[in-house]
Design a protein around this motif. Structure first.
Motif, PDB file in Angstrom:
ATOM      1  N   GLU A  23       0.850  -1.188   0.000  1.00 23.92           N
ATOM      2  CA  GLU A  23       0.000   0.000   0.000  1.00 23.92           C
ATOM      3  C   GLU A  23       0.885   1.238   0.000  1.00 23.92           C
ATOM      4  O   GLU A  23       1.731   1.386   0.867  1.00 23.92           O
ATOM      5  CB  GLU A  23      -0.917   0.015   1.226  1.00 23.92           C
ATOM      6  CG  GLU A  23      -1.923  -1.117   1.261  1.00 23.92           C
ATOM      7  CD  GLU A  23      -2.924  -0.942   2.402  1.00 23.92           C
ATOM      8  OE1 GLU A  23      -3.443   0.174   2.564  1.00 23.92           O
ATOM      9  OE2 GLU A  23      -3.166  -1.914   3.124  1.00 23.92           O
ATOM     10  N   ASP A  24       0.647   2.133  -0.962  1.00 21.86           N
ATOM     11  CA  ASP A  24       1.430   3.355  -1.004  1.00 21.86           C
ATOM     12  C   ASP A  24       0.722   4.388  -1.859  1.00 21.86           C
ATOM     13  O   ASP A  24       0.096   4.053  -2.876  1.00 21.86           O
ATOM     14  CB  ASP A  24       2.827   3.097  -1.577  1.00 21.86           C
ATOM     15  CG  ASP A  24       3.884   4.002  -0.957  1.00 21.86           C
ATOM     16  OD1 ASP A  24       3.499   4.991  -0.282  1.00 21.86           O
ATOM     17  OD2 ASP A  24       5.073   3.742  -1.140  1.00 21.86           O
ATOM     18  N   SER A  25       0.824   5.645  -1.455  1.00 27.20           N
ATOM     19  CA  SER A  25       0.239   6.724  -2.251  1.00 27.20           C
ATOM     20  C   SER A  25       1.186   7.080  -3.385  1.00 27.20           C
ATOM     21  O   SER A  25       2.395   6.804  -3.329  1.00 27.20           O
ATOM     22  CB  SER A  25      -0.013   7.951  -1.377  1.00 27.20           C
ATOM     23  OG  SER A  25       1.218   8.553  -1.011  1.00 27.20           O
ATOM     24  N   ILE A  26       0.652   7.729  -4.398  1.00 25.49           N
ATOM     25  CA  ILE A  26       1.494   8.162  -5.512  1.00 25.49           C
ATOM     26  C   ILE A  26       2.502   9.204  -5.044  1.00 25.49           C
ATOM     27  O   ILE A  26       3.619   9.266  -5.553  1.00 25.49           O
ATOM     28  CB  ILE A  26       0.636   8.706  -6.672  1.00 25.49           C
ATOM     29  CG1 ILE A  26       1.525   9.136  -7.846  1.00 25.49           C
ATOM     30  CG2 ILE A  26      -0.278   9.825  -6.233  1.00 25.49           C
ATOM     31  CD1 ILE A  26       0.770   9.596  -9.064  1.00 25.49           C
ATOM     32  N   ASP A  27       2.136   9.997  -4.027  1.00 28.18           N
ATOM     33  CA  ASP A  27       3.068  10.997  -3.517  1.00 28.18           C
ATOM     34  C   ASP A  27       4.314  10.330  -2.948  1.00 28.18           C
ATOM     35  O   ASP A  27       5.452  10.684  -3.285  1.00 28.18           O
ATOM     36  CB  ASP A  27       2.401  11.855  -2.441  1.00 28.18           C
ATOM     37  CG  ASP A  27       1.407  12.839  -3.025  1.00 28.18           C
ATOM     38  OD1 ASP A  27       1.475  13.099  -4.242  1.00 28.18           O
ATOM     39  OD2 ASP A  27       0.563  13.350  -2.267  1.00 28.18           O
TER      40      ASP A  27
END
Length: 473
Positions: free
Chosen positions: A249-253
């Motif tokens: 799980e990771d944001s694009i930021d």
């Protein structure tokens, strides 16, 4: 041509009781009497040279999303189904892989315009002008984000520090900053060098995949494997659940934008809000002379700076200020505007107490129509069911409940064991426990009926489906 990619995941728990797990804020009419947040997102693309939108949404929301896209004029909307949430970096990778696959390697890199389905933009012309400014930067290989010109020292948003100016209102990115405290936010506003991080982007699909491979190769490899084993179901793309579930799980930021050397930001002043809370909705709503925003049946006396929304019953207020009052068929929220961020704690309490008011409304949407749970008690439940013309419920059976159907309007085609027959207005029929049955609307107007269930167990999971035109198991 740009390819809009609309992220329609999320639950919007801070907008409970209107937003629910199976009917979250992107599908609600929060700022418009006629269009949901998703439909407003699609509508603001009108007049632009763009392909049909590609939607990314949760498996549980697929029919709601498809129906709202149909209402918006996209009968066969393309929808990627996420079997589980893995944040924005993997979600965008799924869309990028699909767009890259649909174009030849020698062709121009398809430009993705990544939008959230639950944002409000009041100045559509300024929004579209910002998009046009981003296109040449994205063509040059930049990963462009859209920064909102701040109007006040906001502590609920992340910030982007502008670097050197590249074009008019377009800058390199010096750094991304986490949500600041108030003093820091005030200093950002005073400097004029910082923008709110909107979570909207434009870049080439292949360019994004290249950057993702450089900075988070494990995310890319898992997304590639999940997409390679995808299958098409109606106009849904179902990716491999077992494979995708292993994706970090990771944001694009975090995954890309904070690490790339090719980030750029377009400053956007377009009346943007993410409608992240009831106070944010009050901020952007029309107000009366006393600062009140009312919707529905509301009578107020000596009331100021209050947001009140009624769906069914009269709300009457006397001598109050700075409140949020939200009434639905099965819940009532009363909160101070300064405490609305804590609404999510009520949702957590509902989950912990094993209640269902956070999951769905009394009205539940299905691909064939909608039902409203009117009443329930020990060993009985009453629903008002509306079936769209030409729609059909699954061929099914229940182990624990019998059903009595009374047609209010329209005509029902009923399969009851070995018999198939029509039931019209003011007529009824009975489905015994264990009987295989189905319900269909063969007419051209809505079929409305009252269903009375009786039995030892009335849960929605007491359904054995034998046949379903909508692909439900």
């Amino acid at each position: 041509m740009i390819h809009p990619v609309i992220m329609a995941g999320g639950t919007g728990s801070r907008l409970w009781p209107l937003s629910r797990q199976l009917n979250p804020k992107q599908f609600l009419k929060l700022t418009d009497d006629h269009l949901s947040m998703l439909q407003l997102t699609v509508a603001r693309l009108d007049g632009m040279e763009s392909a049909d939108p590609l939607l990314i949404c949760n498996e549980d929301h697929r029919f709601l999303a498809a129906e709202q896209m149909r209402q918006a004029g996209y009968k066969d909307a393309r929808i990627i189904l996420e079997p589980c949430g893995r944040n924005t970096a993997p979600a965008i990778a799924l869309a990028a892989l699909q767009l890259a696959k649909a174009t030849d390697d020698g062709a121009d890199d398809p430009l993705m315009l990544v939008l959230a389905a639950d944002h409000l933009i009041q100045d559509v012309a300024a929004f579209q002008q910002g998009i046009q400014k981003a296109i040449p930067l994205a063509r040059q290989g930049k990963l462009v984000t859209f920064g909102i010109v701040p109007s006040h020292p906001e502590t609920g948003y992340g910030y982007i520090e502008q670097g050197k100016e590249l074009e008019d209102s377009c800058y390199s990115v010096d750094r991304f900053v986490e949500k600041p405290d108030l003093a820091t936010a005030e200093s950002y506003l005073a400097s004029g060098d910082y923008l709110w991080n909107s979570g909207m982007f434009m870049f080439g699909a292949r360019q994004y995949l290249t950057e993702l491979e450089k900075h988070r190769p494990e995310i890319l490899s898992i997304c590639q494997a999940a997409v390679e084993d995808a299958n098409e179901d109606l106009h849904f793309t179902r990716i491999n659940e077992a494979v995708f579930a292993e994706c970090p799980e990771d944001s694009i930021d975090y995954a890309v934008m904070e690490k790339t050397q090719n980030a750029a930001v377009v400053a956007l002043d377009a009346g943007w809000s993410d409608i992240g809370s009831w106070s944010a909705l009050w901020d952007v709503s029309e107000k009366d002379a006393n600062g009140n925003s009312f919707m529905g049946d509301v009578i107020a006396h000596d009331t100021t700076s209050t947001l009140a929304r009624s769906e069914n019953r009269l709300i009457a207020t006397v001598g109050v200020s700075d409140l949020v009052i939200i009434e639905t068929k099965d819940a009532l929220l009363v909160a101070h505007k300064d405490k609305v961020q804590d609404v999510k704690k009520i949702v957590e309490r509902l989950k912990n107490d094993d209640r269902n008011e956070h999951i769905n409304h009394r009205e539940v949407y299905r691909p064939w129509g909608v039902y409203d749970s009117i009443d329930s008690g020990e060993r009985y439940q009453v629903k008002r069911i509306t079936v769209k013309p030409g729609a059909k419920l699954s061929v099914q059976m229940h182990h624990h409940r019998a059903e009595h159907w009374i047609v209010v309007s329209g005509t029902a085609k009923v399969t009851n064991g070995e018999k198939t027959y029509l039931v019209t207005e003011n007529q009824s029929t009975f489905i015994p426990v264990g009987q295989v049955h189905s319900l269909e609307n063969p007419g051209v107007i809505d079929l409305e009926l009252i269903e009375v269930q009786s039995g030892s167990y009335l849960g929605e999971d007491d359904i054995v489906r034998y046949e379903d035109r909508y692909g439900r198991s």
